[in-house]
Design a protein around this motif. Structure first.
Motif, PDB file in Angstrom:
ATOM      1  N   HIS B 141       0.886  -1.167   0.000  1.00  0.00           N
ATOM      2  CA  HIS B 141       0.000   0.000   0.000  1.00  0.00           C
ATOM      3  C   HIS B 141       0.923   1.216   0.000  1.00  0.00           C
ATOM      4  O   HIS B 141       2.143   1.082   0.051  1.00  0.00           O
ATOM      5  N   CYS B 180      -4.564   5.825  -0.051  1.00  0.00           N
ATOM      6  CA  CYS B 180      -3.645   4.750  -0.399  1.00  0.00           C
ATOM      7  C   CYS B 180      -3.264   4.998  -1.846  1.00  0.00           C
ATOM      8  O   CYS B 180      -4.117   5.133  -2.702  1.00  0.00           O
ATOM      9  N   GLU B 182      -1.004   3.094  -3.749  1.00  0.00           N
ATOM     10  CA  GLU B 182      -0.478   1.969  -4.526  1.00  0.00           C
ATOM     11  C   GLU B 182      -1.607   0.973  -4.715  1.00  0.00           C
ATOM     12  O   GLU B 182      -2.251   0.584  -3.744  1.00  0.00           O
ATOM     13  N   CYS B 184      -3.996  -1.857  -4.650  1.00  0.00           N
ATOM     14  CA  CYS B 184      -3.955  -2.956  -3.692  1.00  0.00           C
ATOM     15  C   CYS B 184      -5.217  -3.800  -3.790  1.00  0.00           C
ATOM     16  O   CYS B 184      -5.633  -4.419  -2.829  1.00  0.00           O
ATOM     17  N   HIS B 188      -9.149  -0.426  -3.584  1.00  0.00           N
ATOM     18  CA  HIS B 188      -8.039   0.521  -3.463  1.00  0.00           C
ATOM     19  C   HIS B 188      -8.544   1.959  -3.308  1.00  0.00           C
ATOM     20  O   HIS B 188      -8.060   2.707  -2.447  1.00  0.00           O
ATOM     21  N   MET B 191      -9.713   3.015   0.155  1.00  0.00           N
ATOM     22  CA  MET B 191      -8.761   2.964   1.268  1.00  0.00           C
ATOM     23  C   MET B 191      -8.337   4.381   1.622  1.00  0.00           C
ATOM     24  O   MET B 191      -7.172   4.748   1.572  1.00  0.00           O
TER      25      MET B 191
END
Ligand code: HEM
Ligand SMILES: [Cu+2]
Ligand SMILES: [Cu+2]
Lengths: 565, 315
Positions: B141, B180, B182, B184, B188, B191
Motif C-alpha cells: 500500500h 492509499c 499503490e 492494492c 483501493h 482505502m
C-alpha cells in the motif's frame, strides 16, 4: 510469373507455392508484408484499448458521491490492466520498428530484406500468439494487477474459475508477456545484424538515415533488456505454482527486488517506445522543410546515449519504495543525464525548421505535435526525476499524464505521422489529406484537454488507479474537463483510422515514387516497392539529408523527386 | 476542500519551491520551443520561402544548448535532494504513531496504546514531528497525504526486516485527506482516511478523552470496545449493511453457506464457528465474500468478549 521480381510486392510473393490470398501474407517472409501485417494487428489492438481508456475516463466524470458507475468496481482493475497490456506490449513496444522498421529499414539501407527473413516471420507469429494469450487472459480471468504486476499482490490474488475450471489468469498473462518478449528479442537481433551486414555500397554508419539509427539503438535495448523481464515474470509464475519465495515476504522473499528487476527492463522499454518515433520525426521534418537535419551526428549520437544512460536509471520509478537514500540520490542524479540528449534532440528538430521551406503535410503536423507533446512529456519528467517533488507526485494522475504525454502524445503521434508519411509508398494509394488534417486537429486538441488537467489533478493529490474519487471541487472540475477532452481525442482517433481505411480501399491509385520530395533512399524505389526492393546494385555517395545535392541529382535525372514541389 | 496551497506541513515549502522552479524552467522551454516552431512555420512557409537554405548545423549553438540544460538540471537535482533528505531524517524528539495497512484499512496506534482505524482517521498535534513506522499485513500500500507532500510505500517485509517509515510535522489545523496510493485490489479507491490536526492542548484533551472512553467501554462492553480498537468495524457493520465482510447484526444463530477448501457447506453460526472464523479467517469463507479478513492478534479472552458482543447484536 516470370518477372515476379519486378512486380509490386502486393502482387507477387515468395511464400510457399500453394498459398494465395490471406495465407500468402500469413506465410510471407517478405519484410514489407510482415510490416503491413503488424500494422493491421497493432492498430486493431490500439483501437480496442482506446475504447477501454474512453470508458475509464467516462467512469471518472463524476465523483463517488454521485453514484455514477460506468464500470463496476470489481472490473476497474481489469480495465486499466487490459488497457495498459495492450497499449504497451501489443502496440507501442513493437510499435514503429515492427511496422515501419520492418518495411523501411531494408529500403533505407539499400537491402533486399532483413538478415533473417524467416526469423522475422517467426517474430510476428510469436507476437500474435502472445497477443491472443494476453487478451484472452484478462478477458476470461479478470487479472487486475496493472501492467506492473507488483507482488505480493500479483502472487496472492486468487485464480478465478470459469465454468468450474480453474484458470490462472495472471500466470497466463505473464507467460504471454514472456512469449511477446521473445518476439521482440528476435526482431532486435534481426535488425542489428541487418544494419551491420547488409548496408549497400557506400552506406557508412554516418550515411545512414536517422530512422535507421534510432532502430539500431532500440534494437540493442530490446536485446539487452527484454531477457531480464522475461525471467522476472517467469519467476512470478513459478512462485504462483510452487511454494518458493522470491518476492513474497510471507515466504521470505523481497517484493522490492521484483520492482528492481521489472524496471531494469521497463525503464529502457520507454526508450524502446520513444526512440523509433524520434527517428520518424527526424525523417519527416527535413523532408517537409526541404533542408538537412540540423546536427545529424549529434542526433545519431544522442539516440545511442539515450539508450545507454536509459539503461542505468530504472530505480527512479522507486523513490517511494523505501530503498536506501543513497540509491535514491544516485538514481536521481543519473536520471537528469538522460534529460540532456533528449533536450538536444528537441532543439535540433526545431532548429531544422529555421530557413526551411515548410509544407504542413499531415505527417508534418503530427511531427510538430510530437515535438510539442513530447516536450511536455520530457519537462514533466523533470518533476519526477527531482526527488522531493517525485515523493509528492508519484503514483498520482501526474504520472499517468506524464507517460501519456511521452508514449501517446510522443511515441504514438510520431508513429501515426510516420504512417501518413509512408502511406502511399506502402499501399500505392493516397488518403484524403483534408480529412487527415481534420483528424489531427481533433487529436491534438483532445489530447491536450484530456491530459493537461490530469497533470494538475496529480499535483492536487489525485491518486492513480482509482475507480472513483472523493467529492473535492478541484477534482470534480478537472476530471470533468479531462473526460470531455477524451471525447474529442477519441473522435480524432476514429477519423484518423477511418482516413487510413478509406485511403486503402477507396483512395486514389498512385505510382508517384517520391510524393514529398525526400532525399533518403527508401523513396528511390517503385511505389509500391517491387519484391526485392531495388532493381540494381546501388552506391551511396552523399549524406542522407543533403538536399542541395539531392536537388542537383533530380535535375540531372539520377534521382527521383516530386515534380510538384 | 482539503488540498491547499498554504503550507500544511514543514515539507511544503521545499517541495513547492522545487516544483515552481522546475515549472518556471519548463514554461520557458515550452514557450521558447513552441514560439520558435510557430514563427518558423509562418516565416518559412513554402509559399513565403520556396528556396530553403542548406544549413547543416552549428557547433557553437549545439555546445550552448548542451551546457545550459546541464547546469539547469544540476540546480534542480540539488534542490530535489535537499527536500528529500529532510523527509528522510526524522527529528530525535518525534512522537511515534504506528501505522498499519491491510486490504483495505488503516490502523493507527498511539504512544499510550490507543488504537484507531480508517473510520476515525489519525489525529495528531500541530507543530510536533510525528514518526510513522509503516507496516503492511498483506500487499503493498502507500501512505499518502497530499496536503503534507508526504508519501511512502507500506511494503510487507519478510520476518526480521525493518519496516519502511516516514514522518511529518503538520503546521496547520484541519482535516486532510489520507489516500492509499499503490494499487492494492478492488477497493483501493476506498482505502481513504483522514489526518486530523489539533492544537497541542486540544490533542492532549482529545487523547485523554478517547482513552478514557475506550477504557470505560472496555469495562462496560469489552467486546464492542475491541471491535472498534482492533479495526473489525472497518469491514463489519453493526447495522446490517454489507461492507467488505458480512454485518455482525443478526449473525449469531443464522444459517449460511460457507466455502471450506473449495467445497460449499451449510452451517449454523454458533460459538465454535465464530471462534474459528476470527482466529483462522482463511478456513471458512462466507459465500459471496472474498477471503480478505486478516488474522488479527487476539487473546482467547478477547475473542470470547467479541463473541459476546456479536451475540448481543443478534438479539
Ligand atoms: C484515447 C486514448 C487513451 C485514453 C482515453 C487513455 C486513458 C487512460 C486512463 C483513464 C488510464 C487509467 C488511469 C488510472 O485509473 O490510473 C490509463 C492508463 C494507462 N494508459 Fe492510457 N489512454 C489512452 C491511450 C493510451 C496510449 C496510446 C498508451 C500507450 C501507448 C496508453 C498507456 C497507458 C498505460 C501504460 C496506463 C497505465 C495503466 C496502469 O496504471 O497500470 N494509453 N489510460
Ligand atoms: Cu492500499
Ligand atoms: Cu491501494
Amino acid at each position: 510469373m516470370e518477372n515476379a521480381a519486378s512486380q509490386s510486392y502486393l502482387n507477387s510473393h515468395t511464400s510457399p507455392k500453394w498459398t494465395t490470398g490471406f495465407m500468402s501474407w500469413f506465410m510471407s517472409t517478405d519484410h514489407k508484408r510482415i510490416g503491413i501485417m503488424y500494422a493491421f494487428a497493432m492498430f486493431s489492438f490500439f483501437f480496442a484499448a482506446v475504447l477501454l481508456g474512453f470508458l475509464m475516463k467516462l467512469q471518472k466524470m463524476y465523483p463517488a458521491s454521485s453514484g455514477w458507475e460506468i464500470i463496476p468496481v470489481e472490473m476497474y482493475g481489469s480495465f486499466f490492466t487490459l488497457h495498459a497490456i495492450i497499449m504497451i506490449f501489443l502496440f507501442i513496444v513493437p510499435g514503429a520498428p515492427a511496422v515501419l522498421g520492418n518495411f523501411f529499414l531494408p529500403l533505407q539501407i539499400g537491402a533486399k530484406d532483413v538478415a533473417f527473413p524467416r526469423v522475422n516471420l517467426l517474430s510476428f507469429w510469436l507476437y500474435l500468439l502472445g497477443a491472443i494469450m494476453a487478451v484472452t487472459g484478462v478477458l476470461l480471468g479478470g487479472a487486475d494487477t496493472g501492467w506492473t504486476f507488483t507482488p505480493p499482490y500479483s502472487i496472492n490474488t486468487k485464480t478465478i474459475s470459469i465454468f468450474g475450471i480453474a484458470f490462472d489468469s495472471i500466470s497466463w498473462m505473464l507467460t504471454a508477456a514472456f512469449i511477446l518478449g521473445w518476439g521482440t528479442i528476435l526482431t532486435g537481433i534481426n535488425f542489428i545484424v541487418t544494419i551491420h551486414r547488409m548496408r549497400t555500397k557506400g552506406m557508412g554508419y554516418f550515411k545512414m538515415p536517422l530512422f535507421t539509427w534510432s532502430i539500431y539503438a532500440t534494437s540493442w535495448l530490446q536485446v539487452l533488456a527484454t531477457p531480464v523481464v522475461g525471467i522476472t515474470l517467469l519467476m512470478i509464475v513459478i512462485e504462483r505454482i510452487v511454494p518458493v519465495g522470491f518476492f513474497d515476504p510471507a515466504k521470505g522473499g523481497d517484493p522490492v527486488l521484483f520492482q528492481h528487476l521489472f524496471w531494469i527492463y521497463s525503464h529502457p522499454a520507454v526508450y524502446i517506445m520513444i526512440l523509433p518515433s524520434m527517428g520518424l520525426v527526424s525523417e519527416i521534418i527535413p523532408t517537409n522543410s526541404q533542408k538537412p537535419i540540423f546536427g545529424y551526428k549529434s542526433i545519431a549520437i544522442a539516440s545511442c546515449s539515450i539508450a545507454g544512460v536509459g539503461y542505468l536509471i530504472w530505480a527512479h520509478h522507486m523513490f517511494t519504495t523505501g530503498m536506501s537514500d543513497f540509491a535514491a540520490i544516485l538514481f536521481s542524479f543519473l536520471t537528469f543525464f538522460v534529460a540532456i540528449p533528449t533536450a538536444i534532440k528537441v532543439f535540433n528538430w526545431t532548429a531544422t525548421l529555421y530557413k526551411g521551406s515548410i509544407a504542413l503535410t499531415p505527417a508534418m503536423l503530427f511531427a510538430l505535435a510530437f515535438i510539442f507533446n513530447f516536450s511536455i512529456g520530457g519537462l514533466t519528467g523533470m518533476f519526477l526525476g527531482s526527488l522531493s517533488t517525485d515523493i509528492h507526485l508519484h503514483d498520482t494522475d501526474f504520472i499517468v499524464a506524464h507517460f501519456h504525454y511521452t508514449m501517446f502524445g510522443g511515441a504514438a503521434f510520431g508513429l501515426i505521422g510516420g504512417v501518413f508519411h509512408y502511406f502511399s509508398k506502402m499501399s500505392g494509394k493516397m488518403y484524403s489529406i483534408k480529412w487527415a488534417k481534420i483528424g489531427w486537429g481533433f487529436m491534438f486538441i483532445g489530447f491536450n484537454s484530456l491530459y493537461f488537467p490530469m497533470l494538475l489533478l496529480g499535483y492536487y493529490g489525485m491518486p492513480r488507479r482509482y475507480h472513483t474519487y472523493p467529492d473535492i471541487p478541484i477534482f470534480n472540475q478537472l476530471q470533468m474537463i479531462s473526460t470531455v477532452g477524451s471525447w474529442i481525442l477519441v473522435t480524432g482517433v476514429i477519423i484518423v483510422l477511418w482516413v487510413w481505411l478509406h485511403g486503402l480501399f477507396r483512395g486514389k491509385q498512385t505510382t508517384e515514387q517520391n510524393p514529398w520530395n525526400s532525399s533518403t533512399l527508401e523513396w528511390q524505389t517503385a511505389t509500391p516497392p517491387t519484391l526485392f526492393n531495388f532493381e540494381e546494385e546501388l552506391e551511396i555517395t552523399r549524406d542522407p539529408y543533403d538536399y542541395e545535392a539531392f536537388r542537383g541529382e533530380v535535375k540531372a535525372g539520377t534521382s527521383i523527386g516530386a515534380d510538384h514541389v | 476542500m482539503n488540498v491547499n496551497y498554504n503550507p500544511a506541513s514543514v515539507f511544503n515549502q521545499d517541495v513547492d519551491f522545487s516544483f515552481y522552479l522546475i515549472f518556471m524552467i519548463s514554461i520557458l522551454c515550452l514557450v521558447g520551443i513552441t514560439g520558435f516552431m510557430v514563427f518558423s512555420i509562418i516565416k518559412y512557409n513554402r509559399k513565403n520561402n520556396p528556396k530553403p537554405s542548406n544549413l547543416e548545423g552549428h557547433t557553437g549553438l549545439e555546445i550552448v544548448w548542451t551546457i545550459i540544460p546541464t547546469i539547469l538540471v544540476m540546480f534542480i537535482f540539488y534542490f530535489g535532494v535537499q527536500g528529500f533528505l529532510k523527509m528522510r531524517n526524522v527529528p530525535e524528539d518525534a512522537m511515534e504513531i504506528k501505522v498499519e495497512a491491510g486490504m483495505w484499512w488503516w490502523k493507527f496506534t498511539y504512544p499510550n496504546g490507543l488504537e484507531q482505524s480508517t473510520a476515525q482517521g489519525m489525529t495528531v498535534p500541530a507543530d510536533t514531528p510525528i514518526y510513522l513506522p509503516l507496516h503492511s499485513v498483506d500487499v503493498v500500500h502507500s501512505f499518502y497525504v497530499p496536503a503534507f507532500r508526504v508519501k511512502m510505500d507500506v511494503v510487507p517485509k519478510p520476518a526480521g526486516v525493518k519496516d519502511n517509515y516516514t514522518w511529518f510535522e503538520a503546521s496547520q489545523i484541519g482535516s486532510f485527506d489520507l489516500f492509499c496510493a499503490e494499487y492494492c485490489g478492488v477497493n483501493h479507491a476506498q482505502m481513504i482516511s483522514k489526518v486530523h490536526v489539533l492544537t497541542k492542548p486540544d490533542y492532549q484533551a482529545w487523547l485523554d478523552q478517547q482513552t478514557a472512553d475506550h477504557e470505560k467501554l472496555l469495562a462496560k462492553n469489552p467486546g464492542k470496545a475491541l471491535t472498534i480498537s482492533k479495526g473489525c468495524i472497518a469491514c463489519h457493520s453493526t447495522d446490517g449493511t454489507k461492507l467488505i465482510g458480512p454485518s455482525f447484526k443478526g449473525l449469531f444463530g443464522k444459517t449460511e453457506t460457507v466455502v471450506t477448501d473449495g467445497v460449499d457447506r451449510e452451517i449454523t453460526v454458533d460459538e465454535a464457528y465464530l471462534k474459528r472464523s476470527i482466529m483462522e479467517p482463511a478456513k471458512d469463507i462466507v459465500k459471496g465474500y472474498q477471503p480478505l479478513m486478516p488474522p488479527l492478534p487476539l487473546t482467547a479472552e478477547e475473542v470470547a468478549a467479541i463473541i459476546e458482543h456479536i451475540k448481543e447484536l443478534s438479539e
